[in-house]
Design a protein around this motif. Structure first.
Motif, PDB file in Angstrom:
ATOM      1  N   SER A  24      15.751 105.418  98.866  1.00  0.00           N
ATOM      2  CA  SER A  24      16.450 106.324  97.958  1.00  0.00           C
ATOM      3  C   SER A  24      17.680 106.922  98.623  1.00  0.00           C
ATOM      4  CB  SER A  24      15.504 107.442  97.516  1.00  0.00           C
ATOM      5  OG  SER A  24      14.376 106.918  96.832  1.00  0.00           O
ATOM      6  N   GLN A  84      19.458 105.444 100.899  1.00  0.00           N
ATOM      7  CA  GLN A  84      20.467 104.384 100.923  1.00  0.00           C
ATOM      8  C   GLN A  84      21.185 104.286  99.584  1.00  0.00           C
ATOM      9  OE1 GLN A  84      18.951 100.501 101.861  1.00  0.00           O
ATOM     10  NE2 GLN A  84      20.864  99.477 101.383  1.00  0.00           N
ATOM     11  N   LEU A  85      20.427 104.295  98.480  1.00  0.00           N
ATOM     12  CA  LEU A  85      21.033 104.206  97.151  1.00  0.00           C
ATOM     13  C   LEU A  85      21.929 105.412  96.875  1.00  0.00           C
ATOM     14  CD1 LEU A  85      17.958 102.903  95.119  1.00  0.00           C
ATOM     15  CD2 LEU A  85      19.942 101.592  95.901  1.00  0.00           C
ATOM     16  N   TRP A  86      21.495 106.589  97.308  1.00  0.00           N
ATOM     17  CA  TRP A  86      22.297 107.799  97.089  1.00  0.00           C
ATOM     18  C   TRP A  86      23.593 107.748  97.873  1.00  0.00           C
ATOM     19  CZ3 TRP A  86      23.884 111.771 100.372  1.00  0.00           C
ATOM     20  CH2 TRP A  86      24.439 112.887  99.729  1.00  0.00           C
ATOM     21  N   LEU A 141      10.114 104.785 100.820  1.00  0.00           N
ATOM     22  CA  LEU A 141      10.822 104.986  99.557  1.00  0.00           C
ATOM     23  C   LEU A 141      11.901 106.054  99.699  1.00  0.00           C
ATOM     24  CD1 LEU A 141       7.876 104.800  96.996  1.00  0.00           C
ATOM     25  CD2 LEU A 141       9.615 103.067  97.474  1.00  0.00           C
ATOM     26  N   ILE A 142      11.627 107.060 100.504  1.00  0.00           N
ATOM     27  CA  ILE A 142      12.647 108.083 100.758  1.00  0.00           C
ATOM     28  C   ILE A 142      13.853 107.453 101.447  1.00  0.00           C
ATOM     29  CG2 ILE A 142      13.154 110.164 102.107  1.00  0.00           C
ATOM     30  CD1 ILE A 142      10.253 111.041 101.582  1.00  0.00           C
TER      31      ILE A 142
END
Length: 297
Positions: free
Chosen positions: A283, A285-287, A279-280
């Motif tokens: 996250s 990647q999205l950031w 999940l990190i």
């Protein structure tokens, strides 16, 4: 209210019927196992008797105090740190070299990609034979060059590196194809304009090609990080976590706790920590995507 609007509203139940099979499979195959795994991680769960007792955070506390788990987490992080940069750099170089028409380039693209479709059992068998002491291909090459034989699979310092290189050799074709796809999406007009200006090749590479591949580099990097954190079969088949526990991964630790020690709650807690790492990565990647879009504005 127009007849068209009434028709759209009337058809909304039909839209729901179209997505219902997907939603059902998504819940049954992903959300329910995920929720069940989190629930089991808070229990002392015996795999054979199916007895389950609520222990709260005891499994997680035991994991954080477990030196073996510390070692497998460090091993996995090292494996990711070794393999991911090689994946990104080497696959990008291959994509740049093979992004051209012609039968030879097509043959080489197919050759690099073919290895990734072979089973892990076949790949590890071939490489274990090649890495055999004295009689293996690698040992004979070292002997022919006058180089002392290296204990590639039995050394605490070299075993993890060797498995990482075998993994890169095995599935380098997948990130290479992703980079090739990204390269082929760059408009040809840009290169034509650069050719008309007699722009040197290195400037075309550094000012056109690589900036255009920024998103692909980020995507490939994060995909490989997530994939390599799940490393298991090649380690299990080549070294079984040895020597001295220096190649055991989080997934192998989870497997052993669940199916050898029969401690399903403890194993599931370890898998939830691995999930948190995934999940990190997502996250991040999205950031990075949000930061890129913000910078483009």
């Amino acid at each position: 209210m127009s007849a068209q609007t009434v028709g759209i509203r009337a058809s909304r139940p039909a839209y729901a019927l179209f997505v219902l099979p997907f939603v059902t499979l998504y819940v049954l195959l992903l959300l329910w196992p995920l929720a069940k795994g989190i629930w089991i991680s808070f229990h002392d769960h015996d795999l054979l008797s199916d007895d389950s007792f609520w222990v709260g955070l005891a499994n997680y506390k035991e994991l954080f105090a477990d030196e073996v788990f510390h070692q497998v987490v460090w091993n996995t992080i090292r494996f990711v740190a070794i393999s991911t940069p090689i994946f990104v750099i080497l696959s990008l170089m291959l994509a740049l070299a093979l992004n051209r028409p012609g039968k030879l380039a097509t043959f080489l693209r197919a050759t690099f990609f073919c290895a990734s479709v072979f089973s892990v059992t076949l790949i590890t068998l071939v490489w274990k034979l090649a890495l055999m002491p004295e009689r293996g291909l690698i040992a004979q090459m070292f002997a022919a060059l006058g180089i002392p034989e290296l204990p590639l699979l039995t050394s605490d310092n070299l075993a993890l590196l060797t498995i990482a290189l075998v993994t890169v050799w095995w599935i380098i074709g997948l990130p290479m194809i992703m980079f090739l796809s990204a390269l082929q999406q760059i408009p040809g007009d840009i290169y034509e304009a650069a050719a008309l200006d007699n722009t040197p090749r290195w400037r075309v590479l550094t000012h056109i090609t690589l900036p255009s591949l920024k998103r692909a580099v980020i995507l490939v990097t994060l995909i490989e990080v997530i994939r390599q954190f799940q490393v298991f079969p090649q380690i299990m088949l080549m070294t079984n976590g040895g020597p001295n526990n220096t190649t055991r991964s989080i997934v192998q630790f989870t497997y052993e706790q669940a199916f050898m020690q029969l401690s399903l709650g403890y194993a599931t807690a370890a898998s939830q920590i691995l999930l948190a790492i995934m999940l990190i990565g997502v996250s991040a990647q999205l950031w990075l995507e949000r930061d890129r879009k913000g910078g483009a504005r």
